[in-house]
Design a protein around this motif. Structure first.
Motif: not given
Lengths: 123, 136
Positions: A69, A71, A79, B87-88, B60-61, A81
């Motif tokens: 992922t 980000l 998020f 989600g994004y 996660a986008f 995250f």
């Protein structure tokens, strides 16, 4: 090759990303489905995103079953995250020495895996 | 959780996008839906316009995922995050919207399809957030 430098408020900052591990492959109590990795890049501009994409591809080519992922820092915060996934840092990758730093990350992935069922290919 | 690995685009965790296809079949504004390949569909709306839609499953986008997606799949009109637990980011939503690309969960896409400017559809939360950020 020259090093790519970002200038922020007069301070030179090398372009870099951080790689985190999370999920079942790094946990002792779970059976792993895949090797979850998170790449955190500084901002959402194109150079920062492109470094993240390059690192993702490098890792996918060398870690079977990897799920990466990407980000930015602000997206990670949105998020939550790292808190939610209990991700931990495997290393920092500087664009100026991308291969060397990614090899170090690859080694950290290998050292932190709790299961040996998902082979890491040595490309 | 959904997973993607060596392949791109991210394959469905269940090997299909049946739920999305069923929802599109039921939608009054959808005239037809044709699979292109690898999570890409051509959706024709009642009224005649055709949307190239990519559906994916990822945790996660973000903006980098968007750039990677468009570099691999060329021009898209909408990107759908299939999974309920994924989600994004607001930044990705903003970038997509600014480029005329819709970024939605399936439920949001159902609503957006009723608009000519489907890409500009924001949830209530997003409208407030975008306003706070000065992104309008």
């Amino acid at each position: 090759m020259g090093r790519k430098i970002l200038l922020t408020a007069g301070v030179a900052v090398t372009l870099r990303i951080e790689v985190f591990g999370f999920g079942s492959a790094f946990a002792k109590h779970d059976k792993p489905n895949d090797i979850d990795l998170l790449i955190v890049h500084s901002v959402i501009d194109r150079p920062s995103c492109e470094l993240a994409i390059a690192c993702k591809r490098w890792l996918l080519e060398r870690i079977a079953g990897a799920d990466v992922t990407m980000l930015s820092r602000s997206e990670v915060a949105h998020f939550r995250f790292i808190e939610m996934t209990r991700a931990f840092c495997l290393g920092t990758v500087r664009k100026a020495q991308i291969d060397r730093d990614l090899m170090a990350v690859l080694n950290e992935v290998h050292c932190n895996l709790q299961f040996d069922v998902l082979p890491i290919s040595k490309k | 959780m959904a997973s993607h690995s060596l392949g791109f685009p991210w394959p469905s965790h269940y090997g299909h996008f049946d739920f999305f296809e069923r929802k599109m079949e039921q939608h009054q504004k959808v005239a037809s839906l044709v699979v292109e390949s690898g999570g890409v569909y051509r959706l024709v709306r009642v009224g005649g316009d055709t949307l190239r839609v990519f559906i994916c499953e990822c945790y996660a986008f973000g903006v980098a995922e968007y750039l990677e997606t468009t570099s691999q799949l060329d021009q898209l009109n909408a990107i759908i995050i299939n999974s309920a637990w994924c989600g994004y980011s607001p930044e990705a939503k903003r970038q997509c919207r600014d480029e005329g690309v819709g970024l939605f969960r399936i439920g949001e896409f159902m609503g957006a399809l009723n608009r000519v400017d489907y890409w500009a559809y924001l949830t209530e939360w997003e409208e407030k957030y975008f306003l706070q950020q000065g992104w309008q």
